[in-house]
Design a protein around this motif. Structure first.
Motif, PDB file in Angstrom:
ATOM      1  N   ARG A  60      -0.019 -10.030   0.327  1.00 38.82           N
ATOM      2  CA  ARG A  60      -0.297  -8.482   0.211  1.00 38.82           C
ATOM      3  C   ARG A  60      -1.036  -8.248  -1.026  1.00 38.82           C
ATOM      4  NH1 ARG A  60       5.578  -6.251  -0.002  1.00 38.82           N
ATOM      5  NH2 ARG A  60       4.600  -4.554  -0.409  1.00 38.82           N
ATOM      6  N   THR A  61      -2.194  -7.584  -0.501  1.00 36.98           N
ATOM      7  CA  THR A  61      -3.174  -7.297  -1.435  1.00 36.98           C
ATOM      8  C   THR A  61      -3.232  -5.757  -1.776  1.00 36.98           C
ATOM      9  OG1 THR A  61      -4.813  -6.584   0.687  1.00 36.98           O
ATOM     10  CG2 THR A  61      -5.262  -8.761  -0.516  1.00 36.98           C
ATOM     11  N   GLY A  62      -3.767  -5.196  -2.786  1.00 36.93           N
ATOM     12  CA  GLY A  62      -3.680  -4.190  -3.310  1.00 36.93           C
ATOM     13  C   GLY A  62      -2.404  -3.713  -3.888  1.00 36.93           C
ATOM     14  N   CYS A  63      -1.776  -4.514  -4.349  1.00 37.22           N
ATOM     15  CA  CYS A  63      -0.383  -4.387  -4.768  1.00 37.22           C
ATOM     16  C   CYS A  63      -0.188  -5.007  -6.288  1.00 37.22           C
ATOM     17  CB  CYS A  63       0.738  -5.223  -3.707  1.00 37.22           C
ATOM     18  SG  CYS A  63       2.344  -4.741  -4.140  1.00 37.22           S
ATOM     19  N   ASN A  64      -0.075  -3.965  -6.959  1.00 37.96           N
ATOM     20  CA  ASN A  64      -0.171  -4.282  -8.425  1.00 37.96           C
ATOM     21  C   ASN A  64       1.482  -4.234  -9.011  1.00 37.96           C
ATOM     22  OD1 ASN A  64      -0.245  -4.549 -11.099  1.00 37.96           O
ATOM     23  ND2 ASN A  64      -2.027  -3.002 -11.478  1.00 37.96           N
ATOM     24  N   ILE A  65       1.853  -5.878  -9.411  1.00 37.11           N
ATOM     25  CA  ILE A  65       3.151  -5.929  -9.747  1.00 37.11           C
ATOM     26  C   ILE A  65       3.292  -5.468 -11.047  1.00 37.11           C
ATOM     27  CG2 ILE A  65       4.701  -7.797 -10.201  1.00 37.11           C
ATOM     28  CD1 ILE A  65       4.274  -7.279  -7.063  1.00 37.11           C
TER      29      ILE A  65
END
Ligand SMILES: Cc1cc2nc3c(=O)[nH]c(=O)nc-3n(C[C@H](O)[C@H](O)[C@H](O)COP(=O)(O)OP(=O)(O)OC[C@H]3O[C@@H](n4cnc5c(N)ncnc54)[C@H](O)[C@@H]3O)c2cc1C
Ligand SMILES: Cc1ncc(C[n+]2csc(CCOP(=O)(O)OP(=O)(O)O)c2C)c(N)n1
Ligand code: SF4
Ligand code: SF4
Ligand code: SF4
Ligand SMILES: [Mg+2]
Lengths: 297, 514
Positions: free
Chosen positions: B196-201
């Protein structure tokens, strides 16, 4: 390694034979038979190898073996060759296998006769430098200074090792060569070359013997290699008794003989003067050999 | 009566039976066996990569097997073949004979074999567990690979639009071809790992939410926080930090930067930035400025030499004091002469000098960023690794950390004992210990051809490399050839020890008794 010797399909020696652990003679004949087999007939004199191959019906080799009396090996070889020829089996290689006792001493007369007549077979001497099978008695192949059952401490073998190669060269046979177990490729090449030559051929194989020499069974190859590296047992071949050629000599200077002797109990307590005397003998023979090689170039 | 099986072996010899019925192994007083010891190459390897073992498999052209051995420790040889600094080659024993084994070349070849021959596995219907991984760099990729192989469902969360971490955004294309990288990353996806890209934890999804949704979480977000110089002008337009610059270059946005370019720093990011800058349109002059001496540069010497060869100017023993601006744009940089002394850096302000430039790239190193942990509420066990924990390190170390984490996570979920303590260190086999007496028999030529010829040059220090010497010198026919390799047949071994003494690799030992 791309040598035929690694090709296990051509092995002629069976596991389960009776040689002592680390036996050089077992290895020598392993390389011999796989190089010359499968169409091979062996004539064998009384020796360790009679025991190694064992009592019939068991055998250690995938080829027929004809046992013969000690002094007659040279003649029996001649007879087997002629017999096979009479049957039309010209392609079967005939090899007489004898120890140093059977070659240098007891068998020398018949050997000389067959060589002089230029009989068409190969005589192979595996040299463990004493009568090992009967308990390590001195033979004329035993090196100077070694202790044997007939020359126990404080005695030692007096007189030098008989130079069998010069004797054979003096017969002007088509091919003669030395070999030893640490260099199976060299041995194999010589045996195969010898097989293609007609007339009398002689191969002298130095075969370390752990119980007879008083060495570790694991040292067999190491000692064989050192025998060559010190110049004690150079590897060479002689064509027609006149053309001498070194075949396989490790790079660099010869090792001091002491390194070869020190691991062997038969040379234990050998005084320095004797070691020097043996070193001188080796140096002398080495120079003579180099001159012969030079002269035949 | 002889058993039938023996009868079959009866040869053409006149009415005799083979002596194989004599089980002469009963005479044995010592017993030989394989006893492997570490090799100098493995000692250097940051992954403990079983190097001689896979070299041996390649020598036999058994690629599938080579891959199996390789992937026990390193699932990405196609990538490490390019980017690892290969400390393994530093002490190769073969080098003392002629030339080191080209370990990276063989490593790459195994990686390429894998990329060419990959076949997706049929997966079990139910996963053993669900694991979330934060960060898709080498550490995250490695953890994902091992968990996925073991039958876990793995989701990797990545803050950027692309996956691969430093592989993709840090290391430039000229050092790691993108067609290889792309194939490797595609492979991970086709093996069933979810990205899952573009997903800042931390901002898009809270860490505690991950813990709630997944069985376990592995944190591998790297060390991306640039270290600042704390000098004026650092924030002007035309001043970059190296990672932002490399990210821009590697995202193929080809940033427009003004010539001449000055890069500050001496590490890999600095050298990579300098070389990348020189490749951009409109850039004609790049200067790399480092505060210590050339010998002290942390970047690999090969890299530095390559940079110089390409035309990068190198200035050592200089420290930036100020980035001078002209309006908003960078005009020049003011530098002080400095030297390493016992007390640290000795700055000599009297020898300041200025260098005209349009762009400054600061590559002063990265720091770990723990803001991610702020969103964490409670968790008994935390799995984290790679640069995030070690600080800026290397790709192999990150791969190792990912693998260790995968093993620990599996142990926890499946209730197995965790990865045990590493075995006691044995000394590596030294050159002098090898039995090169067998050199004449081995025909050790220095051939350079395909990977398998190269691999066959390996002396197998401490590991059997199927040279066959034990087979060749056994007087008792007690070494069998089994599927191209050598095995002891204790029915016939008399324990002479020749094999042990002659093994060139020192891969055997003798034990007392039968
Ligand atoms: C320019 C450069 C060149 C290098 N060259 C080499 C080399 O040639 N050989 C070598 O061995 N090593 C090299 N290194 C070092 C090596 O790249 C790193 O040690 C390695 O990549 C660390 O792996 P990692 O997985 O821990 O972190 P990274 O590769 O940094 O991956 C971390 C990932 O996590 C993501 N992330 C961060 N925060 C979050 C978040 N909050 N939510 C979601 N995702 C997040 C990041 O975007 C990144 O994709 C180099 C480093 C740099 C900077
Ligand atoms: C005519 C005869 N004399 C003596 C013997 C006893 N004998 C059997 S083997 C052997 C020793 C042979 O020595 P060698 O030829 O060097 O072979 P080795 O045993 O050393 O391998 C002797 C003397 C015999 N078998 N026949
Ligand atoms: S010769 Fe082979 S085993 Fe020995 S150090 Fe070199 S690569 Fe490693
Ligand atoms: S001698 Fe060669 S084949 Fe035998 S154990 Fe040693 S390395 Fe392996
Ligand atoms: S060389 Fe043969 S007989 Fe000797 S210990 Fe090794 S396997 Fe056993
Ligand atoms: Mg004898």
């Amino acid at each position: 390694m791309k040598t035929d010797i690694m090709n296990h399909e051509s092995e002629m020696l069976y596991a389960g034979h009776n040689a002592c652990p680390g036996c050089g003679a077992a290895l020598a004949v392993r390389y011999l038979t796989r190089a010359l087999g499968p169409d091979l007939a062996l004539v064998l004199t009384a020796s360790c190898w009679s025991i190694i191959t064992g009592m019939p019906p068991l055998t250690a080799l995938k080829c027929p073996i004809l046992h013969c009396p000690f002094p007659s090996a040279g003649s029996v070889g001649s007879g087997v060759r002629r017999g096979l020829n009479a049957k039309g089996q010209y392609d079967t290689t005939v090899v007489v296998l004898a120890g140093d006792g059977g070659t240098f001493d007891i068998g020398l007369q018949a050997l000389s006769g067959a060589a002089q007549r230029n009989e068409d077979y190969m005589f192979v001497c595996y040299d463990n430098e004493a009568y090992m099978n009967t308990g390590m008695q001195t033979s004329s192949a035993t090196p100077f200074g070694a202790r044997t059952a007939t020359a126990p401490y404080p005695l030692f073998k007096e007189g030098q090792k008989k130079d069998i190669m010069q004797i054979m060269a003096a017969h002007s046979i088509p091919y003669a060569a030395t070999a030893t177990v640490a260099f199976p490729e060299d041995m194999e090449r010589k045996l195969k070359k010898a097989r293609e030559i007609r007339g009398f051929r002689f191969i002298h194989i130095l075969s370390p013997c752990p119980p007879g020499w008083g060495t570790e069974s694991s040292d067999t190859i190491h000692l064989s290699r050192q025998a060559v590296a010190t110049g004690f047992f150079p590897l060479y071949e002689i064509i027609n008794g006149v053309s001498w050629k070194m075949t396989c000599q490790p790079e660099g200077k010869r090792l001091p003989l002491k390194e070869y002797l020190s691991g062997q109990r038969r040379f234990k307590q050998m005084e320095d003067v004797r070691i020097e005397a043996l070193q001188e003998e080796v140096d002398h023979d080495w120079e003579v050999l180099l001159k012969r090689i030079e002269a035949s170039k | 009566m002889l058993p039938e099986i023996v009868k079959e072996q009866v040869s053409y010899a006149c009415g005799t039976e083979p002596c194989t019925v004599n089980k002469t192994g009963e005479w044995r007083f010592l017993t030989p066996g394989k006893a492997e010891r570490p090799s100098p190459c493995n000692q250097g390897c940051l992954l403990d990569g079983e190097i001689p073992a896979w070299l041996e498999a390649v020598k036999l052209e058994r690629w599938e097997e080579a891959w199996q051995i390789m992937s026990r420790r390193n699932p990405f040889p196609a990538l490490t073949g390019y980017v690892c600094f290969h400390p393994c080659t530093e002490n190769c024993n073969r080098g003392q004979l002629d030339r080191d084994i080209e370990i990276p070349a063989v490593e790459k070849a195994i990686g390429q074999w894998r990329l060419d021959h990959y076949k997706p596995k049929v997966k079990a219907l139910t996963a053993k567990g669900r694991v979330a991984i934060v960060g898709s760099g080498p550490a995250g990729m490695s953890c994902a690979y091992y968990l996925n192989e073991a039958g876990y469902e793995v989701t990797v969360f990545e803050r950027e639009k692309v996956i691969g971490g430093m592989f993709t955004l840090g290391i430039p294309e000229y050092r790691l071809p993108r067609r290889v990288l792309k194939k490797e990353l595609d492979l991970l996806e086709s093996e069933g790992i979810k990205f899952r890209t573009g997903c800042n934890i931390g901002s898009d999804i809270r860490l505690s939410e991950l813990y709630a949704e997944f069985d376990e979480v592995f944190l591998a977000s790297g060390a991306w926080k640039p270290r600042r110089a704390g000098i004026s002008g650092e924030d002007s337009s035309g001043a970059w930090n190296a990672l932002d610059f490399l990210k821009a270059v590697n995202s193929s946005s080809s940033p427009a930067i003004a010539d001449p370019v000055v890069v500050i720093g001496g590490g890999n990011a600095a050298v990579d930035s300098a070389r990348s800058a020189l490749r951009l349109n409109g850039v004609n002059h790049v200067t790399l400025i480092y505060r210590r001496s050339r010998a002290e540069m942390p970047a690999g010497q090969v890299e530095v030499e390559a940079a110089e060869h390409e035309g990068v100017e190198l200035i050592c023993n200089a420290l930036p004091r100020e980035i001078e601006e002209d309006g908003q744009a960078v005009k020049s940089i003011l530098l002080d002469h400095c030297k390493t002394s016992l007390e640290g850096l000795a700055i000599d302000r009297s020898r300041a000098f200025s260098k005209t430039c349009g762009t400054v790239i600061m590559a002063l190193g990265q720091e770990r960023d723990y803001t991610l942990f702020d969103t964490l509420e409670k968790s008994s066990v935390l799995f984290a690794g790679g640069d995030l924990i070690s600080g800026p390190a290397t790709v192999p170390e990150a791969i190792n950390a990912g693998r260790n984490a995968a093993m620990a996570i599996m142990a926890k979920i499946e209730g197995l004992p965790g990865p045990g303590l590493p075995a006691a260190e044995q000394s590596p086999v030294k050159f002098e210990e090898l039995n090169l007496g067998a050199k004449m028999n081995l025909q050790l030529q220095d051939v350079q051809a395909d990977p398998s010829a190269e691999a066959s040059r390996c002396l197998g220090c401490g590991t059997c490399n199927t040279c066959g010497i034990c087979y060749l010198f056994c007087p008792d026919m007690a070494v069998d050839v089994v599927d191209g390799r050598y095995e002891f047949n204790l029915d016939y071994c008399k324990g002479c020890g020749i094999c042990f003494k002659e093994c060139p690799s020192r891969a055997l030992a003798m034990e007392g008794g039968r």
